[in-house]
Design an enzyme around this catalytic site. Structure first.
Site, short mmCIF file in Angstrom:
data_model
loop_
_atom_site.label_atom_id
_atom_site.label_comp_id
_atom_site.label_asym_id
_atom_site.label_seq_id
_atom_site.Cartn_x
_atom_site.Cartn_y
_atom_site.Cartn_z
CG HIS A 160 31.99 22.10 48.86
ND1 HIS A 160 31.64 21.35 49.85
CD2 HIS A 160 30.71 22.99 48.87
CE1 HIS A 160 30.51 21.68 50.54
NE2 HIS A 160 29.92 22.73 49.79
CB CYS A 212 33.12 38.45 47.76
SG CYS A 212 32.33 38.11 46.17
C1 PEP Z 1 33.80 33.31 43.42
O1 PEP Z 1 33.47 32.78 42.62
O2 PEP Z 1 34.71 34.00 43.74
C2 PEP Z 1 32.93 33.34 44.67
C3 PEP Z 1 32.96 34.22 45.67
O3 PEP Z 1 31.75 32.75 44.94
P1 PEP Z 1 31.58 30.87 44.96
O4 PEP Z 1 33.23 30.56 45.66
O5 PEP Z 1 30.42 30.64 45.75
O6 PEP Z 1 31.67 30.26 43.53
#
Ligand code: PEP
Ligand code: MG
Length: 849
Positions: free
Chosen positions: A428, A804
């Site tokens: 995080h 992403c």
């Molecule tokens: C992922 O899991 O790659 C993502 C982009 O979402 P998050 O990091 O919010 O889980």
């Protein structure tokens, strides 16, 4: 006479036409050949190939007489290293080879006794230390430069080495070549250069050059010149000259050396030797033009005559590097494409963030994972509340936590930097830090975090308390004591010009992951082509939203839940209106709510009491509800689409907010086709259910507002099953966006929040080549991606594909995505320029194939 340069391919006289290449003879040898071709006054030079130096290191004795034959019999020589990449280092140069009693006598006649003795003394000491491997201290008692000192140096050598100082230049040269070759193959040198990216078998070449003495009668001396300032890259004659000196002494003994160009601060070479200076400047300009690079020239003046001994690439800061390539291209010396290829994408991050100045001393308290680049200084705080209080007092602070959770967003928003004990590249703190452009070090397990006691203990046992000042260097992963000198971020016209050249070559889109208006502004500022991931949960942590969210979580039935969400709806709608406006019609991909609900509930007793007050229920009800939401493994539990299906009112509210904001934007002149993304999907039916409800909300908004609009629905592919079943899933979607953070976590079965604990050990022992949360695992996770792409595309050929996860800005991932035919990558706003450049370089490299 036999010509060794032609008989022996390992020993080559550098002429305009001799076979000479950087991969076989090293960069220095090749550069010297270029200088010879330019007809510059370069003393006679011979190059030894990598193969030949390797043989020397393995014990082969060279026929140095063949080398010596190429030089006048009374010449002194120097030997310098010539590795393929100058950054890989190499043994230091050795000068004045050939000096012995006889030549000393001859030189005393020619250049005076003092200069001759000085040269001899220097050589004895260099040879003793670098070749005979004697301790430098053995010469400590020798003072002065006269005959007595010389006699003493020779006798000390003989005592310590247990043999007389070698008088035969052939013996001297053979020993020097052997010792330099061996030094290169030593373990320490090899590990050092490997750390700089050199391959295990990187070779070393050596160049043997006739010396121009720099000491003696008439105008004699040496110096170094370059045409640009190494910090700024702007044109400026930079360097020093020192009379009666050799090598790079002019730089080492700055207080005694003089300026090159006329300077009000003191004497200059321009005044001392105007002709030599003018010639030097001309040579430098010619080198820039013909070598197509800013070069630093090492030169010597011997009795008024100029000699060019060497040219090396000017050392440069990231800012100067950019300025230099842009100027070279603008001057028509290199192409814009060359300029684009010459800058390492990672180096751009240095320009986008404040950095610790290279000259600043570092008092390192501990190290962790360099999770978000840039550096900042602040007072330690251990809670988000303290961070907010500190910000209210106008004092920069560093938020120190064991790990961060969504509750800490408020603290992170106001902190200057973040430090956590746990976590890896996709934890995080790391993700949010990069999004905010906030320097961040995570997984700093070398330090002790006692958050409750409000102390932080450094790796060497120093105890720091709340209010103590530290600096976080998110580029190196270091935590430093106190404040340090910084270099400011710099985004000037040069940066913009350079990036426009890169964009002209790029053939894959680059969007940004942006959750807040500030992120969106940064994204646009860095020319992102839209938002590829807006994580909406980050919008719910403002205090005025947190309470209705909590009410919603505590609601007894769907009616109560809907009533609580009614309060959130206008705020969420305003969020989207603002994002659409900032993005000026560029696409915006909004991910529906993803995290488990319990992340919104207070963890502390006082927070629980406050919530009980707000909801007018007993604290025991609050704790009971919190307990009932607890999961053994929340990251694999009730989150993402699972929550969307079990508590559908949340997605209904979000869809409504998106559509109402769309109608508003369309009416106010910023038309938008929003993209709605469903997280954590693993089955086709999940998408069908969500899609059905979203369609119903869209129909209702169209009727209520009497307005039409379009939108696109897509799926975040971040579970292995979603990759495998991408064919089914794609039937219902416009786009598939691969979330490689969760996908990596699930492919490895490795918690992204805990991986930091052992990751460095795993990388050190070679279990993983790299942290897979940092560099995309193109084999395992990559195979899942490939399957997803193949199956998704065959079911729906025009499905839009993107990535992403945090990997998106890396060259390796972009290369993978280009090959797999992705439409765009989406990364943290501050990494957008890095991704733009990396993508441009890959496209150019393909064109050059
Ligand atoms: C992922 O899991 O790659 C993502 C982009 O979402 P998050 O990091 O919010 O889980
Ligand atoms: Mg995810």
């Amino acid at each position: 006479m036999r010509n060794p340069a032609h008989d022996n391919p390992d020993v080559t006289l550098i002429t305009p036409t001799s076979p000479m290449a950087t991969p076989t003879h090293g960069g220095r040898a090749k550069c010297l050949q270029r200088l010879v071709r330019l007809d510059l006054p370069v003393p006679t030079t011979i190059a030894l190939s990598f193969a030949s130096v390797h043989k020397l290191a393995s014990g082969y004795r060279p026929d140095v007489r063949e080398i010596l034959e190429k030089f006048p019999s009374d010449a002194l020589l120097c030997v310098r290293p010539s590795s393929e990449d100058p950054d890989w280092g190499g043994p230091g140069a050795i000068l004045n080879i050939g000096m012995n009693d006889d030549r000393h006598a001859i030189l005393c006649e020619r250049i005076g006794k003092d200069a001759a003795t000085e040269i001899y003394l220097r050589f004895i000491q260099n040879y003793a230390i670098d070749v005979a491997r004697l301790d430098a201290e053995v010469f400590d008692g020798i003072s002065g430069t006269g005959s007595k000192a010389l006699a003493k140096a020779l006798s000390v050598y003989e005592d310590e080495a247990e043999e007389p100082f070698p008088q035969d230049p052939a013996v001297q040269l053979a020993e020097i070549l052997r010792s330099m070759a061996r030094a290169w193959e030593g373990t320490t040198a090899r590990l050092l250069r490997q750390a700089k990216g050199a391959p295990v078998d990187a070779g070393l070449g050596l160049v043997v050059q006739q010396m121009a003495l720099g000491l003696g009668t008439g105008a004699c001396g040496s110096g170094v010149l370059q045409l640009v300032n190494s910090e700024t890259g702007l044109p400026q004659i930079t360097g020093r000259y020192l009379s009666q000196s050799q090598g790079r002494e002019a730089l080492d003994r700055r207080s005694e050396s003089i300026y090159l160009e006329k300077d009000p601060r003191g004497p200059s070479l321009e005044e001392l030797a105007p002709e030599a200076f003018a010639a030097l400047k001309d040579h430098a300009a010619l080198m820039r033009r013909k070598l197509r690079e800013e070069m630093q020239i090492e030169f010597t003046i011997e009795d008024g005559k100029l000699h060019i001994l060497d040219g090396v690439r000017v050392e440069r800061s990231a800012r100067a590097a950019l300025k230099i390539v842009v100027r070279l291209a603008e001057d028509g010396i290199i192409t814009k494409q060359d300029a684009v290829m010459r800058i390492e994408p990672r180096a751009l991050s240095e320009l986008l963030h404040r950095q610790v100045a290279a000259s600043s001393p570092r008092d390192v308290l501990g190290t962790g994972i360099a999770a978000s680049p840039g550096a900042a200084t602040g007072k330690i705080v251990f809670t988000s509340e303290a961070a907010q209080a500190s910000a209210a007092r106008g004092e920069p602070c560093v938020l120190v936590r064991r790990e961060t959770s969504p509750e800490d967003i408020r603290g992170m928003n106001v902190a200057a930097a973040v430090l956590t004990e746990r976590g890896g590249m996709t934890s995080h703190a790391a993700v949010i830090g990069r999004g905010l452009g906030l320097p961040c070090v995570v997984g700093a397990t070398s330090m002790r975090f006692q958050i409750k006691r409000r102390t932080l203990t450094s790796a060497d046992g120093r105890v720091l308390r709340e209010g103590d000042e530290i600096t976080i260097d998110g580029s190196s992963g270091q935590v430093l004591a106190g404040s340090v000198k910084m270099i400011e971020a710099n985004l000037d016209d040069t940066f913009r010009t350079f990036m426009s050249w890169a964009d002209a070559e790029r053939d894959i889109g680059v969007r940004a992951n942006a959750d807040t208006p500030a992120d969106a502004k940064t994204a646009l500022h860095f020319r992102a082509q839209g938002i590829g991931l807006c994580r909406t949960e980050h919008m719910f942590f403002e205090p005025e939203r947190l309470t209705p969210m909590r009410e919603m979580i505590f609601a007894r039935d769907p009616k109560d839940r809907a009533a609580a969400l009614e309060l959130v709806l206008p705020m969420q709608r305003a969020d989207f209106i603002e994002l659409f406006q900032i993005m000026q019609g560029q696409p915006v991909c909004i991910r529906l709510f993803d995290p488990p609900l319990h992340e919104f509930l207070p963890t502390s007793r006082s927070g629980q009491r406050e919530l009980a007050d707000a909801l007018d229920i007993p604290v025991s009800d609050v704790t009971r509800r919190i307990d009932s939401l607890a999961e053994y493994n929340p990251m694999l539990g009730m989150r993402g689409v699972r929550l969307g299906i079990s508590v559908p009112e949340i997605y209904d509210m979000q869809a409504r907010a998106i559509f109402e904001a769309t109608v508003h934007s369309n009416k106010s002149g910023t038309p938008i086709v929003p993209e709605i993304m469903v997280p954590l999907v693993s089955a086709k039916r999940e998408v069908e259910l969500v899609r059905g409800r979203i369609e119903a909300v869209a129909a209702a908004v169209r009727t209520e507002k009497d307005a039409d609009f379009s939108y696109r629905l897509g799926v975040m592919v971040e579970t292995p099953r979603a990759c495998l079943r991408a064919g089914d899933i794609a039937e219902h979607t416009h786009f598939l966006s691969f979330g490689t953070n969760d996908l990596t976590q699930m492919a490895y079965g490795l918690s992204r929040d805990d991986a930091g604990r052992f990751m460095s050990e795993y990388v050190r022992q070679g279990v993983f080549e790299e942290d897979p949360f940092h560099i995309l695992d193109t084999e395992g996770v990559g195979e899942l991606l490939r399957l997803g792409v193949e199956r998704g595309r065959s079911a729906r050929p025009n499905v839009v594909l993107s990535i992403c996860g945090e990997h998106a800005a890396h060259t390796e991932s972009i290369a993978f995505c280009r090959e797999a035919g992705f439409d765009y990558v989406s990364c943290s706003p501050f990494r957008v320029p890095v991704a733009r450049l990396a993508a441009a370089q890959l496209a150019l490299a393909d064109k050059m194939k």
